[in-house]
Scaffold this motif. Structure first.
Motif, short mmCIF file in Angstrom:
data_model
loop_
_atom_site.label_atom_id
_atom_site.label_comp_id
_atom_site.label_asym_id
_atom_site.label_seq_id
_atom_site.Cartn_x
_atom_site.Cartn_y
_atom_site.Cartn_z
N ARG A 141 123.49 70.00 17.13
CA ARG A 141 122.31 69.93 16.33
C ARG A 141 121.10 69.43 16.99
NH1 ARG A 141 123.64 70.74 10.75
NH2 ARG A 141 125.66 70.90 10.61
N LEU A 142 120.71 70.34 18.17
CA LEU A 142 119.61 69.86 19.10
C LEU A 142 118.76 70.74 19.28
CD1 LEU A 142 121.72 67.78 22.03
CD2 LEU A 142 120.43 66.89 20.08
N ALA A 143 117.77 70.30 19.61
CA ALA A 143 116.50 71.42 19.71
C ALA A 143 116.32 70.83 21.46
CB ALA A 143 115.42 71.45 18.94
N GLY A 144 115.61 71.81 22.11
CA GLY A 144 115.20 71.55 23.54
C GLY A 144 113.79 71.79 23.67
N PHE A 145 113.16 71.15 24.42
CA PHE A 145 111.68 71.43 24.99
C PHE A 145 111.65 71.42 26.25
CE2 PHE A 145 110.93 69.09 20.81
CZ PHE A 145 110.25 70.12 20.37
N GLY A 146 111.26 72.46 27.00
CA GLY A 146 111.09 72.68 28.35
C GLY A 146 109.61 72.22 28.87
N PHE A 147 109.91 71.55 30.15
CA PHE A 147 108.76 71.00 30.81
C PHE A 147 109.09 71.23 32.48
CE2 PHE A 147 111.85 67.53 30.68
CZ PHE A 147 111.76 66.81 31.90
N THR A 198 117.16 67.56 16.17
CA THR A 198 116.28 68.74 15.62
C THR A 198 115.27 67.90 14.50
OG1 THR A 198 118.07 69.02 13.97
CG2 THR A 198 117.76 70.51 15.70
N GLU A 199 115.52 66.87 14.04
CA GLU A 199 114.79 66.24 12.90
C GLU A 199 113.49 65.82 13.79
OE1 GLU A 199 114.57 62.16 10.41
OE2 GLU A 199 116.30 63.25 10.39
N ARG A 226 109.49 67.20 13.37
CA ARG A 226 108.43 66.51 13.35
C ARG A 226 107.32 66.79 14.31
NH1 ARG A 226 112.07 61.99 12.52
NH2 ARG A 226 110.76 60.88 14.09
N LEU A 227 107.65 67.02 15.51
CA LEU A 227 106.72 67.20 16.55
C LEU A 227 106.10 68.36 16.37
CD1 LEU A 227 108.80 66.18 19.79
CD2 LEU A 227 106.67 65.21 19.15
N LEU A 228 106.85 69.56 16.15
CA LEU A 228 106.14 70.59 15.82
C LEU A 228 105.39 70.98 14.64
CD1 LEU A 228 109.48 73.04 17.00
CD2 LEU A 228 107.08 72.69 18.13
N ALA A 229 105.51 69.79 13.85
CA ALA A 229 104.89 70.08 12.59
C ALA A 229 103.29 69.61 12.91
CB ALA A 229 105.45 69.03 11.41
N ILE A 257 103.08 69.86 23.33
CA ILE A 257 104.46 68.99 23.54
C ILE A 257 104.84 69.23 24.96
CG2 ILE A 257 106.83 68.85 22.90
CD1 ILE A 257 105.88 69.88 20.05
N GLN A 258 104.82 70.22 25.38
CA GLN A 258 105.20 70.61 27.00
C GLN A 258 104.27 69.70 27.78
OE1 GLN A 258 105.62 74.93 26.57
NE2 GLN A 258 107.65 74.62 26.65
N SER A 259 102.89 69.86 27.59
CA SER A 259 101.99 69.16 28.41
C SER A 259 102.26 67.66 28.22
CB SER A 259 100.59 69.54 27.86
OG SER A 259 99.66 68.63 28.57
N LEU A 260 102.69 67.18 27.05
CA LEU A 260 102.68 65.56 27.26
C LEU A 260 104.17 65.66 27.92
CD1 LEU A 260 102.60 62.78 25.87
CD2 LEU A 260 104.11 63.86 23.91
N PHE A 261 105.18 66.27 27.91
CA PHE A 261 106.41 66.09 28.60
C PHE A 261 106.24 66.06 30.23
CE2 PHE A 261 109.12 67.03 24.81
CZ PHE A 261 108.94 65.67 24.42
#
Length: 140
Positions: A74-80, A94-95, A99-102, A109-113
């Protein structure tokens, strides 16, 4: 383009290797829902059918992984990107991802990472007020 989504990097890599072996061009991208591999629609039908069949096999593997690992999946992933251009994927609950995507776009988000990776690998020990003062002087 025909898009295939993956939730496990190893399965995505198997799919990419399979496409490469058949000489099928592809693109990869990280999506807020998973990892996406896209192939052209205009490839020969027999190769397209073979790739579709292989994807279904990988989907079965994904289902088995999900059952075996339960809540761990139950994970999501963000590429950077690292400063040297290498891509990385940050797994996020995922929670938290929701919240980030909201509140932020995927690009924000990718720019931040990307900035965090750059700052981590190329630390700047200056105080924040000094950095702000330097920027203010540049803007004048």
């Amino acid at each position: 383009m025909i898009e295939y989504i993956f939730f496990d990097a190893a399965l995505r890599d198997k799919f990419v290797a399979h496409a490469k072996q058949r000489g099928v061009p592809y693109t990869e991208q990280d999506d807020h829902m998973g990892m996406v591999v896209a192939i052209p629609e205009d490839i020969p039908e027999e190769i397209s059918d073979e790739i579709e069949e292989y994807y279904e096999t990988l989907e079965d593997e994904q289902e088995q992984l999900s059952k075996t690992e339960g809540d761990l999946k139950r994970l999501a992933g963000f590429g950077f990107k690292l400063p040297n251009g290498e891509s990385r994927l940050l797994p996020v609950e995922t929670e938290m991802a929701n919240r980030l995507l909201a509140n932020f776009t995927l690009e924000e988000i990718q720019s931040l990472f990307n900035a965090v990776a750059d700052c981590t690998l190329n630390p700047n020990d200056e105080h924040l007020c000094h950095i702000l003062a330097t920027r203010s002087q540049k803007d004048q």
